[in-house]
Write a protein that holds these residues in place. Structure first.
Motif, PDB file in Angstrom:
ATOM      1  N   LYS A 169       0.829  -1.206   0.000  1.00  0.00           N
ATOM      2  CA  LYS A 169       0.000   0.000   0.000  1.00  0.00           C
ATOM      3  C   LYS A 169       0.867   1.262   0.000  1.00  0.00           C
ATOM      4  CE  LYS A 169      -4.022   2.069   0.230  1.00  0.00           C
ATOM      5  NZ  LYS A 169      -4.781   2.220  -1.030  1.00  0.00           N
ATOM      6  N   ILE A 170       1.937   1.237   0.774  1.00  0.00           N
ATOM      7  CA  ILE A 170       2.838   2.392   0.817  1.00  0.00           C
ATOM      8  C   ILE A 170       3.470   2.624  -0.554  1.00  0.00           C
ATOM      9  CG2 ILE A 170       5.016   3.247   1.776  1.00  0.00           C
ATOM     10  CD1 ILE A 170       4.200   1.703   4.401  1.00  0.00           C
ATOM     11  N   LYS A 171       3.957   1.555  -1.154  1.00  0.00           N
ATOM     12  CA  LYS A 171       4.593   1.696  -2.473  1.00  0.00           C
ATOM     13  C   LYS A 171       3.582   2.155  -3.529  1.00  0.00           C
ATOM     14  CE  LYS A 171       8.318  -1.646  -1.735  1.00  0.00           C
ATOM     15  NZ  LYS A 171       8.901  -2.949  -2.130  1.00  0.00           N
ATOM     16  N   GLN A 172       2.372   1.661  -3.412  1.00  0.00           N
ATOM     17  CA  GLN A 172       1.318   2.027  -4.369  1.00  0.00           C
ATOM     18  C   GLN A 172       0.924   3.492  -4.248  1.00  0.00           C
ATOM     19  OE1 GLN A 172      -2.287  -0.410  -4.046  1.00  0.00           O
ATOM     20  NE2 GLN A 172      -3.522   1.365  -4.572  1.00  0.00           N
ATOM     21  N   ASP A 173       0.778   3.976  -3.009  1.00  0.00           N
ATOM     22  CA  ASP A 173       0.266   5.328  -2.805  1.00  0.00           C
ATOM     23  C   ASP A 173       1.336   6.414  -2.889  1.00  0.00           C
ATOM     24  OD1 ASP A 173      -2.108   4.061  -2.482  1.00  0.00           O
ATOM     25  OD2 ASP A 173      -2.555   4.842  -0.490  1.00  0.00           O
ATOM     26  N   VAL A 174       2.584   6.063  -2.556  1.00  0.00           N
ATOM     27  CA  VAL A 174       3.655   7.057  -2.619  1.00  0.00           C
ATOM     28  C   VAL A 174       4.386   6.978  -3.966  1.00  0.00           C
ATOM     29  CG1 VAL A 174       5.618   8.057  -1.360  1.00  0.00           C
ATOM     30  CG2 VAL A 174       3.876   6.820  -0.116  1.00  0.00           C
ATOM     31  N   TRP A 175       4.176   5.902  -4.684  1.00  0.00           N
ATOM     32  CA  TRP A 175       4.720   5.689  -6.024  1.00  0.00           C
ATOM     33  C   TRP A 175       6.226   5.450  -5.981  1.00  0.00           C
ATOM     34  CZ3 TRP A 175       1.851   7.969 -10.733  1.00  0.00           C
ATOM     35  CH2 TRP A 175       0.471   7.941 -10.512  1.00  0.00           C
ATOM     36  N   GLU A 176       6.842   5.572  -7.169  1.00  0.00           N
ATOM     37  CA  GLU A 176       8.250   5.223  -7.311  1.00  0.00           C
ATOM     38  C   GLU A 176       9.169   6.096  -6.462  1.00  0.00           C
ATOM     39  OE1 GLU A 176       6.245   5.916  -9.783  1.00  0.00           O
ATOM     40  OE2 GLU A 176       6.073   4.141 -11.055  1.00  0.00           O
ATOM     41  N   SER A 177       8.660   7.268  -6.083  1.00  0.00           N
ATOM     42  CA  SER A 177       9.499   8.212  -5.342  1.00  0.00           C
ATOM     43  C   SER A 177       9.504   7.957  -3.834  1.00  0.00           C
ATOM     44  CB  SER A 177       9.024   9.641  -5.612  1.00  0.00           C
ATOM     45  OG  SER A 177       7.670   9.790  -5.200  1.00  0.00           O
ATOM     46  N   TYR A 178       8.996   6.800  -3.391  1.00  0.00           N
ATOM     47  CA  TYR A 178       8.841   6.576  -1.950  1.00  0.00           C
ATOM     48  C   TYR A 178      10.165   6.681  -1.191  1.00  0.00           C
ATOM     49  CZ  TYR A 178      10.455   1.711  -2.548  1.00  0.00           C
ATOM     50  OH  TYR A 178      11.192   0.585  -2.832  1.00  0.00           O
ATOM     51  N   LYS A 179      11.272   6.381  -1.848  1.00  0.00           N
ATOM     52  CA  LYS A 179      12.574   6.431  -1.175  1.00  0.00           C
ATOM     53  C   LYS A 179      12.968   7.849  -0.785  1.00  0.00           C
ATOM     54  CE  LYS A 179      14.427   2.217  -3.292  1.00  0.00           C
ATOM     55  NZ  LYS A 179      15.464   1.629  -4.172  1.00  0.00           N
ATOM     56  N   ASP A 180      12.323   8.836  -1.400  1.00  0.00           N
ATOM     57  CA  ASP A 180      12.640  10.240  -1.105  1.00  0.00           C
ATOM     58  C   ASP A 180      11.858  10.781   0.087  1.00  0.00           C
ATOM     59  OD1 ASP A 180      14.245  10.189  -3.394  1.00  0.00           O
ATOM     60  OD2 ASP A 180      12.607  10.888  -4.680  1.00  0.00           O
TER      61      ASP A 180
END
Length: 312
Positions: A169-180
């Motif tokens: 869910k986190i990866k889906q909602d924050v998208w590819e930029s989640y590492k930032d």
């Protein structure tokens, strides 16, 4: 063949503006929520509901005039029913508004179930949430003179599928930029006194967050608590104060994760989205992304199925 009943237990929320005051009355009548002498519990609850109703209605107007929790809980029940199959009957039982736990029990009795499994939609155990729902079920059970085996699922804060659902869910909602992004996990607060008396809620929240963060080793994170409702000392840091701190630290990209909630309601749609979203802008956070609750995310529903099948 006799079926097995499952009650999905949740807090419930007002399904109209007219329901706000009676919902608040039911909430504050619960001795597990406000621990005052029982003799004055209901009069105090009536006074609190009367005092808070109009202000609370303003929140729900901004949310569309009602809480979406009932509809979302029924969606979860429907999805769980699908994957459990015809040998099970899934009912919804809310603690403070319709359909109440007693209504769920009546539905299962009509189906002549051979066993009842209580499955709270509170992943982390607290006597104020899961414990209160169990007590209400026990009251109904005794009142109706039921003699059916009952299984209680206390918590599932560390269930692998629950953790995996949050990671997805986190990866889906924050998208590819989640590492930032900086991850701020927000959970409903509790009076510190309950934790000191042995309530496992805080430890379970921390374990959930630690397990989720194993999948995000590059992200900084912290835990905060929201929605305090009385003047006693509550778990800290508070979510709004943590957002202010992060703003002062120069954090520009913030993802808020409502780790203790599995459906949307005032704590997410009003507090996190509106109040704290505005606060984030005020303190200089330029990107504020609130991760949605799990709702009927497939991995979460699979986790619920696994919990049920282990009790059969």
């Amino acid at each position: 063949m006799a079926k097995i009943g499952v009650i999905l237990m949740n807090m419930g929320g007002p399904d109209s503006l007219e329901a706000v005051r009676p919902f608040l009355y039911n909430l504050f009548s619960d001795h597990e929520i406000i621990r005052i002498p029982r003799l004055i519990q209901k009069p105090v609850a009536w006074l609190i509901a009367k005092t808070r109703a109009e202000k609370t209605k303003e929140y729900y107007i901004k949310m569309g005039g009602k809480s979406p929790q009932k509809e979302q809980t029924f969606q979860q029940a429907q999805e769980l029913q699908k994957i459990l199959g015809d040998d099970f009957v899934v009912a919804v039982g809310m603690r403070y508004w319709h359909p109440f736990i007693e209504e769920a029990v009546e539905k299962l009795l009509k189906e002549k179930v051979q066993k009842i499994i209580l499955l709270p939609l509170y992943p982390h155990y607290s006597r104020t949430t899961t414990g209160s729902s169990f007590k209400e079920f026990e009251r109904v059970y005794k009142k109706k003179g039921i003699n059916i085996p009952v299984a209680k699922i206390n918590s599932y804060h560390n269930h692998p599928l629950f953790i995996k659902a949050w990671v997805e869910k986190i990866k889906q909602d924050v998208w590819e930029s989640y590492k930032d992004f900086y991850f701020l996990f927000s959970a409903h607060s509790l009076p510190e006194k309950l934790i000191k008396e042995g309530d496992p809620y805080k430890n379970q929240i921390e374990e959930t967050v630690n397990l989720i963060m194993e999948h995000f080793p590059e992200n900084r994170h912290s835990i905060a608590y929201q929605s305090r409702v009385s003047p006693v000392k509550w778990l800290e840091p508070f979510t709004d104060e943590e957002i202010k701190r992060l703003g002062k630290e120069g954090i520009k990209k913030l993802s808020v994760i409502p780790v203790s909630f599995v459906s949307e309601h005032s704590e997410t749609l009003y507090e996190l989205d509106i109040q704290y979203g505005e606060l984030a802008k005020e303190v200089g956070i330029t990107e504020y992304k609130r991760v949605g609750t799990l709702r009927n995310q497939p991995l979460f529903i699979e986790a619920l199925k696994d919990l049920v099948l282990k009790e059969v």
